[in-house]
Every structure is written in C-alpha cells, then in structure tokens.
Enzyme design. Structure first.
Site, mmCIF file in Angstrom:
data_model
loop_
_atom_site.group_PDB
_atom_site.id
_atom_site.type_symbol
_atom_site.label_atom_id
_atom_site.label_comp_id
_atom_site.label_asym_id
_atom_site.label_seq_id
_atom_site.Cartn_x
_atom_site.Cartn_y
_atom_site.Cartn_z
ATOM 1 N N HIS A 68 0.810 -1.232 0.000
ATOM 2 C CA HIS A 68 0.000 0.000 0.000
ATOM 3 C C HIS A 68 0.842 1.280 0.000
ATOM 4 O O HIS A 68 0.352 2.341 0.394
ATOM 5 C CB HIS A 68 -0.972 0.030 1.185
ATOM 6 C CG HIS A 68 -2.017 -1.036 1.121
ATOM 7 N ND1 HIS A 68 -2.962 -1.090 0.115
ATOM 8 C CD2 HIS A 68 -2.249 -2.096 1.932
ATOM 9 C CE1 HIS A 68 -3.735 -2.143 0.322
ATOM 10 N NE2 HIS A 68 -3.323 -2.765 1.403
ATOM 11 N N SER A 116 -4.204 -7.260 -1.213
ATOM 12 C CA SER A 116 -4.998 -6.314 -0.435
ATOM 13 C C SER A 116 -5.511 -5.209 -1.336
ATOM 14 O O SER A 116 -4.763 -4.680 -2.156
ATOM 15 C CB SER A 116 -4.142 -5.715 0.680
ATOM 16 O OG SER A 116 -4.838 -4.730 1.400
ATOM 17 N N GLU A 142 -6.378 0.658 -5.916
ATOM 18 C CA GLU A 142 -5.144 -0.106 -6.041
ATOM 19 C C GLU A 142 -5.290 -1.476 -5.398
ATOM 20 O O GLU A 142 -6.176 -1.695 -4.560
ATOM 21 C CB GLU A 142 -3.965 0.656 -5.401
ATOM 22 C CG GLU A 142 -4.150 1.042 -3.943
ATOM 23 C CD GLU A 142 -3.610 0.030 -2.950
ATOM 24 O OE1 GLU A 142 -3.836 0.203 -1.745
ATOM 25 O OE2 GLU A 142 -2.969 -0.954 -3.368
#
Length: 199
Positions: A68, A116, A142
C-alpha cells in the site's frame, strides 16, 4: 485490505493467498477479495461492488503497489474481473524495478502471499444485529502485494468456509482490527497526498 469509517474514506482490505504461482516473467494471479465473506475488520464485500469502478478504470487504471505504498508501484494488473467467488486478478511484476524482483523472490518462497485492495467506499449498509458492514459499491484504487492479510478465506483456486456468527470476544477483536484499518487508511491517504504534491 470499519463501522466507524465515514462513507467515502479510503480503505484497504487484504486477501490471503497461498504462495502465488509467479512465473519467470513475474506473472501471477489470485483473488484480491471474496464476496459474501466477513473479514477480520467486520466488513463483507457484496457481489457487484466493483462493477462500476472497473468499467470506469479498467485493469490498467488500478495500481499494483507494494504494501500500500503509493510511492512503490511494482507492476501492472493485466486483468481484474468479478466472478462468482470474488475479485479475480492477474498481473505482472515489472522486473526492471528492484522491489518487484524482491517481491517475486519472496512470493516464490511463500514469504509473501497476500493481496490487499485499496478503495473508497461509495455505498454501504451496517447490520444492527451483527455490526457487519456490507460494502455494496466501492471505488477501487489499487491492489497491493502484502505480508499480513485480513481475509484468510480467499485462496487461489479454492475458497474455505464462510464466516459464521462470532461470539462477543471476536466482536471486540474485530473492532480492534477496524481501528487498525482506519489508521492504515489515513496513512495511505497521506501518502497519496505526498505523491500528488511531489509530481
């Protein structure tokens, strides 16, 4: 990869995978989210939640990031589709990027096996009895390769049993996970701002 989050706040949800079958060129596939399964943060993604976002962005409009980190893109998604199980993804690591080569090595060894999603909630409802939040529409930004998944039921080629009613202790654990997810969301939002300012 929370019930107290405001609709529209950025969020992340993680789906655990067995070691992704990345080939020498860095191509791999998996499930980034599963439908109808409650994760450790107390959220359930509903079928069709990604549809509008995927029409708008397409696979190439969704970034592939490392953990992330907005400043660490490591490849491209070549296919992102909703099927009967969830959000099925195919991607390719950019092996000219050092972090992508590291990720490939870790994926092959099984040290990194999670996916994720980073998204902004567009529409959601919360069940009063259970506290489960049903994510009915999200804007997908994303999908990251991550170390720690929030959704262990998502597997390449198989789906384990769905969530069943949790006792009160698990509810408390879920609330703690939500607070941690909220912190991750804020950090991700700050990272996006820093990247946009520097570009």
């Amino acid at each position: 990869m929370a019930a107290m989050r405001r609709i529209g706040a950025p969020a992340t949800k993680r789906a655990e995978q067995p070691p992704p079958q990345a080939n020498a060129a860095g191509a791999f596939s998996g499930y980034a989210s599963l439908f109808g399964v409650v994760d450790s943060g107390g959220d359930m993604v509903m079928a069709g939640a990604f549809a509008r976002s995927l029409i708008k962005r397409g696979a190439q409009g969704v970034k592939m990031l490392w953990q992330h980190q907005a400043a660490e893109p490591i490849g491209m998604w070549t296919s992102i589709v909703e099927d009967s199980r969830g959000l099925k993804v195919e991607g390719r690591l950019d092996l000219s990027v050092a972090r992508a080569r590291e990720a490939l090595s870790l994926m092959r060894k099984g040290a990194i096996d999670g996916l994720s999603i980073g998204f902004r909630t567009q529409r959601a409802t919360t069940e009063k009895s259970s506290g489960v939040r049903r994510l009915e529409e999200v804007d997908l930004w994303e999908i990251s390769i991550v170390t720690f998944p929030m959704l262990p039921q998502a597997r390449i080629g198989a789906v384990k049993h769905n969530y069943s009613a949790a006792p009160s202790m698990e509810t408390l654990v879920a609330k703690l996970a939500r607070l941690r997810a909220q912190r991750a969301e804020l950090e991700f939002a700050h990272a996006l701002r820093r990247v946009s300012k520097s570009s």
